[in-house]
Design an enzyme around this catalytic site. Structure first.
Site, PDB file in Angstrom:
ATOM      1  N   CYS A 120       0.844  -1.201   0.000  1.00  0.00           N
ATOM      2  CA  CYS A 120       0.000   0.000   0.000  1.00  0.00           C
ATOM      3  C   CYS A 120       0.879   1.251   0.000  1.00  0.00           C
ATOM      4  CB  CYS A 120      -0.870   0.020   1.247  1.00  0.00           C
ATOM      5  SG  CYS A 120      -1.862  -1.446   1.412  1.00  0.00           S
ATOM      6  N   ARG A 133       5.162   0.050  -5.783  1.00  0.00           N
ATOM      7  CA  ARG A 133       4.907  -0.833  -4.641  1.00  0.00           C
ATOM      8  C   ARG A 133       3.891  -1.929  -4.989  1.00  0.00           C
ATOM      9  NH1 ARG A 133       4.726   1.452   0.635  1.00  0.00           N
ATOM     10  NH2 ARG A 133       6.564   2.678   1.003  1.00  0.00           N
ATOM     11  N   TRP A 175      -3.019  -2.522  -1.649  1.00  0.00           N
ATOM     12  CA  TRP A 175      -2.723  -3.923  -1.984  1.00  0.00           C
ATOM     13  C   TRP A 175      -3.668  -4.735  -1.102  1.00  0.00           C
ATOM     14  CZ3 TRP A 175       0.420  -6.515  -5.360  1.00  0.00           C
ATOM     15  CH2 TRP A 175       0.499  -7.876  -5.183  1.00  0.00           C
ATOM     16  N   ASN A 206      -1.745   1.788   5.946  1.00  0.00           N
ATOM     17  CA  ASN A 206      -0.807   0.846   5.339  1.00  0.00           C
ATOM     18  C   ASN A 206      -0.349  -0.093   6.453  1.00  0.00           C
ATOM     19  OD1 ASN A 206       1.178  -0.452   3.981  1.00  0.00           O
ATOM     20  ND2 ASN A 206       2.580   1.282   3.884  1.00  0.00           N
ATOM     21  N   GLY A 207      -0.598  -1.393   6.302  1.00  0.00           N
ATOM     22  CA  GLY A 207      -0.137  -2.334   7.339  1.00  0.00           C
ATOM     23  C   GLY A 207      -1.276  -3.244   7.778  1.00  0.00           C
ATOM     24  N   GLU A 244      22.475 -18.313   8.960  1.00  0.00           N
ATOM     25  CA  GLU A 244      22.230 -17.001   8.346  1.00  0.00           C
ATOM     26  C   GLU A 244      22.965 -15.917   9.117  1.00  0.00           C
ATOM     27  OE1 GLU A 244      21.365 -15.564   5.868  1.00  0.00           O
ATOM     28  OE2 GLU A 244      20.548 -13.620   6.364  1.00  0.00           O
ATOM     29  N   LYS A 293      25.654 -13.360   7.450  1.00  0.00           N
ATOM     30  CA  LYS A 293      25.499 -11.896   7.530  1.00  0.00           C
ATOM     31  C   LYS A 293      26.777 -11.265   8.059  1.00  0.00           C
ATOM     32  CE  LYS A 293      22.485 -10.872   5.483  1.00  0.00           C
ATOM     33  NZ  LYS A 293      22.213 -12.074   4.841  1.00  0.00           N
ATOM     34  N   GLU A 353      29.869 -11.694   5.572  1.00  0.00           N
ATOM     35  CA  GLU A 353      29.824 -11.065   4.234  1.00  0.00           C
ATOM     36  C   GLU A 353      29.924  -9.542   4.303  1.00  0.00           C
ATOM     37  OE1 GLU A 353      26.288 -11.328   1.835  1.00  0.00           O
ATOM     38  OE2 GLU A 353      25.020 -11.613   3.562  1.00  0.00           O
ATOM     39  N   HIS A 393      31.583 -32.565  18.098  1.00  0.00           N
ATOM     40  CA  HIS A 393      32.154 -33.359  16.985  1.00  0.00           C
ATOM     41  C   HIS A 393      33.212 -32.576  16.226  1.00  0.00           C
ATOM     42  CE1 HIS A 393      29.096 -36.359  17.802  1.00  0.00           C
ATOM     43  NE2 HIS A 393      28.223 -35.365  17.880  1.00  0.00           N
ATOM     44  N   LYS A 410      25.197  -8.316  -5.932  1.00  0.00           N
ATOM     45  CA  LYS A 410      23.829  -8.501  -5.434  1.00  0.00           C
ATOM     46  C   LYS A 410      23.186  -9.720  -6.078  1.00  0.00           C
ATOM     47  CE  LYS A 410      20.123  -7.765  -3.184  1.00  0.00           C
ATOM     48  NZ  LYS A 410      20.134  -8.193  -1.761  1.00  0.00           N
TER      49      LYS A 410
HETATM   50  C1  AGP Z   1      22.836 -12.905   1.107  1.00  0.00           C
HETATM   51  O1  AGP Z   1      23.052 -11.914   2.075  1.00  0.00           O
HETATM   52  C2  AGP Z   1      23.817 -12.829  -0.032  1.00  0.00           C
HETATM   53  N1  AGP Z   1      23.729 -11.586  -0.679  1.00  0.00           N
HETATM   54  C3  AGP Z   1      23.735 -14.032  -0.939  1.00  0.00           C
HETATM   55  O2  AGP Z   1      23.978 -15.173  -0.172  1.00  0.00           O
HETATM   56  C4  AGP Z   1      22.386 -14.243  -1.672  1.00  0.00           C
HETATM   57  O3  AGP Z   1      21.401 -14.645  -0.756  1.00  0.00           O
HETATM   58  C5  AGP Z   1      22.579 -15.360  -2.703  1.00  0.00           C
HETATM   59  O4  AGP Z   1      23.552 -14.925  -3.630  1.00  0.00           O
HETATM   60  C6  AGP Z   1      21.294 -15.730  -3.442  1.00  0.00           C
HETATM   61  O5  AGP Z   1      20.847 -14.624  -4.189  1.00  0.00           O
HETATM   62  P1  AGP Z   1      19.355 -14.677  -4.769  1.00  0.00           P
HETATM   63  O6  AGP Z   1      18.458 -14.733  -3.590  1.00  0.00           O
HETATM   64  O7  AGP Z   1      19.197 -13.420  -5.564  1.00  0.00           O
HETATM   65  O8  AGP Z   1      19.234 -15.914  -5.605  1.00  0.00           O
END
Ligand code: AGP
Length: 606
Positions: free
Chosen positions: A2, A27, A74, A98-99, A479, A483, A486, A502, A601
């Protein structure tokens, strides 16, 4: 998603409202509308479909008025029809929203008993009637709005105008962003600076829990306790392009803070909020006949898939085969006749994920993809697309896309569970309710980042960091490690806590921070045992839990206190401290948070 706009102007506002809504079209929406005050009375025009339908409506039935609000909707509660389109109103009040308002059913019943007559299926209309109810008891618009806000539960942003008050507009923010635009003798409200770019670049963003009383010459911002507060006015760069950092230092932080809003939109795309049940699209396969699910993805998207494995196997009792795409595509895994293969990808262009999709398709699998870019290659080559409504994700480190992937996969798991007769209607409603509370919990967690800034100083000195989790917290530990590594370049590893003995326990000494992801669930005591093993060897524990450290018998370097939440939604909630720990550590270290070294990305090559 929205979009909200509001204008307290010095010239007719109707066409400017539509222009502002046009800048929020990115959006996604399925109806739109505006309301203004003409001669002291509230007037409204709404239309299903795209904004041109609203413009057509206004060309034949124009609206005058120097104050107005507008909305692109939406559909969440109720179908995308004109009667459900915003603005919603009574004779005294008009509101756009919105929400999600979680407690709208209870409020609607109470107001109906008090004589209110509802004209829509939406949660939004409750706000208009609640404020009206307070005004009928003698409160002025400001006092009535304050009283109404105190009763709303959920994550939302609001813009409100009042019949007979054409120099007053009120905005409120609780989980969904809302910006104030400063004009020359005019004031504006918008979901973001993009909507307001045609009018002003002088923007003030409301904080969580803030609400603002606007006149043409003044703004009065209050916090949730009603205390006057000041928020900075910044010059927005949004006019040039559709996405900007808002009032955040990095895109990643902005995207972390967008999560309450975009999770709300993603969830309401798969849940019938009025019925409190999953409303999953047809993926061209009879869910009841699925005997096995294959999931494949890369990086953070893979961890979302790993969470989905736990959900699908626990609730739908369907076995799940999961692997990173770069492995699955080459190991020639045998695939069941007529099986479902789910691919998770923010960009929808990841080479390994796409190649594995093609392998599975060539081997007779029904392909469903969970993607954030609907026009992507992976989406186009899938039989069914399950969109995440995260909006553009610019930061290389995936945050809001991850939690939107989880939101979508959670609904897939429940749809499968129901189709397989594995959960009752009541169980489904219980799990759906837990999902609808996620935006509010995340919104609360995002209110206080000071503890992460303090922890960043400590973590920035580490050479190695270990993340431990059991059960559905194990993918969150993975995850969290991804994070951190990276964006801060600190070596970090996620491990199943039960695996500690182990091998990884050899790493533990007083120089190694160990992040323990430990919600109070059926595996908590076993995770505590692992904590004690770490503690006994001098490991420096960072406890992420709703349980106090004293209950674990261990002293900790830090306790990231979490709300007590339904075990089903732990991954969504516990993703937030993983993101904030990494973000603040990297920011403290001065790395390029939005474009970390060596990373892209979207990895469109093998
Ligand atoms: C996640 O923080 C990274 N940028 C990377 O692991 C990403 O999730 C992965 O490259 C998959 O990308 P996608 O979701 O666009 O397929």
């Amino acid at each position: 998603m929205c979009g909200i706009v509001g204008i307290l102007g010095t010239k007719p506002v109707a066409l400017d409202l539509v222009d502002a809504l046009r800048r929020l079209e990115y959006r996604g929406y399925d109806s739109a509308g505006i309301a203004t005050i003409e001669g002291g009375l509230l007037q409204r025009r709404r239309a299903e479909g795209k904004l041109r339908n609203l413009s057509d409506r206004l060309s034949t039935e124009p609206l005058a008025g120097l104050v107005g609000i507008g909305h692109t909707r939406w559909a969440t509660h109720g179908k995308p029809t004109e009667r459900n389109a915003h603005p919603h109103m009574t004779e005294k009040v008009s509101v756009v929203h919105n929400g999600i308002i979680e407690n709208f059913r209870e409020l609607k019943e109470e107001l109906t008993r008090a004589g209110a007559v509802f004209a829509s299926d939406t949660d939004t209309e409750v706000v208009a009637h609640l404020i009206t109810h307070e005004m009928k008891k003698g409160a002025d618009p400001i006092a009535a709005t304050k009283a109404a806000l105190a009763r709303l539960k959920g994550a939302f942003a609001l813009a409100i105008i009042f019949a007979g008050h054409d120099n007053l507009m009120i905005g409120a923010r609780e989980g969904s962003p809302l910006a104030i635009g400063h004009g020359d003798g005019e004031m504006f409200l918008g979901s973001d600076a993009i909507a307001l770019a045609p009018f002003t670049s002088q923007i003030t963003y409301l904080d969580e829990g803030d609400w603002v009383v606007l006149t043409r010459g003044s703004l009065d911002i209050r916090d949730r306790q009603g205390r006057r507060v000041d928020r900075p006015m910044i010059t927005s760069q949004a006019s040039g392009f559709l996405v900007d950092k808002g009032n955040h230092r990095h895109f990643m932080l902005k995207e972390i803070h967008e999560q309450p809003e975009v999770i709300s939109h993603t969830l309401t795309n798969y849940i019938d909020m009025s019925e409190g049940r999953v409303n999953f699209p047809d993926i061209g396969l009879e869910l009841a006949k699925i005997t096995r699910v294959t999931i494949s993805a890369c990086g953070t998207a893979y961890y979302a898939g790993l969470v989905a494995k736990y959900w699908i196997e626990k609730y739908a009792r369907v076995p799940v085969e999961i692997d990173v795409a770069s492995e699955l595509r080459y190991r020639e895994a045998p695939l069941p006749e007529g099986g479902l293969a789910v691919f998770v990808s923010q960009s929808g262009e990841t080479a390994d994920t796409l190649a594995t999709l093609r392998y599975c398709k060539a081997n007779g699998q029904r392909i469903a993809s969970v993607v954030n870019v609907r026009t992507s290659t992976i989406a186009r080559e899938s039989h069914a697309v399950l969109p995440t409504l995260a909006g553009p994700e610019i930061g290389v480190a995936s945050t809001k896309a991850f939690t939107c992937q989880l939101s979508t996969l959670a609904c897939l798991a429940l749809a499968l569970a129901r189709a397989k007769g594995q959960i009752s209607d009541d169980k489904e409603r219980e799990l759906v309710r837990a999902l609808t509370e996620v935006p509010r919990h995340i919104s609360s967690l995002l209110r206080d980042e000071r503890r992460y800034e303090e922890l960043a100083h400590y973590l920035s000195k580490a050479r190695d960091v270990l993340y431990l989790g059991r059960g559905i917290s194990y993918p969150i530990a993975l995850e969290g490690a991804l994070k951190l590594k990276e964006i801060s370049y600190i070596h970090a590893e996620g491990y199943a806590a039960g695996e500690l003995k182990h091998g990884p326990i050899a790493l533990i000494d007083e120089n190694v921070p160990v992040v323990v992801v430990a919600p109070e669930d059926e595996l908590f005591d076993k995770t505590v045992s692992n904590m004690q093993e770490v503690h006994a060897r001098g490991g420096q524990i960072i406890l992420v839990s709703n349980v106090e450290p004293d209950a674990t018998g261990c002293s900790v370097v830090a306790h990231l206190r979490m709300p007590a939440v339904h075990p089903f939604v732990v991954p969504l909630i516990y993703a937030i401290p993983m993101q904030l720990m990494a973000y603040h550590t990297a920011t403290f270290m001065g790395t390029d948070v939005d474009q970390p070294r060596n990373l892209a990305k979207s990895v469109t090559v093998e």
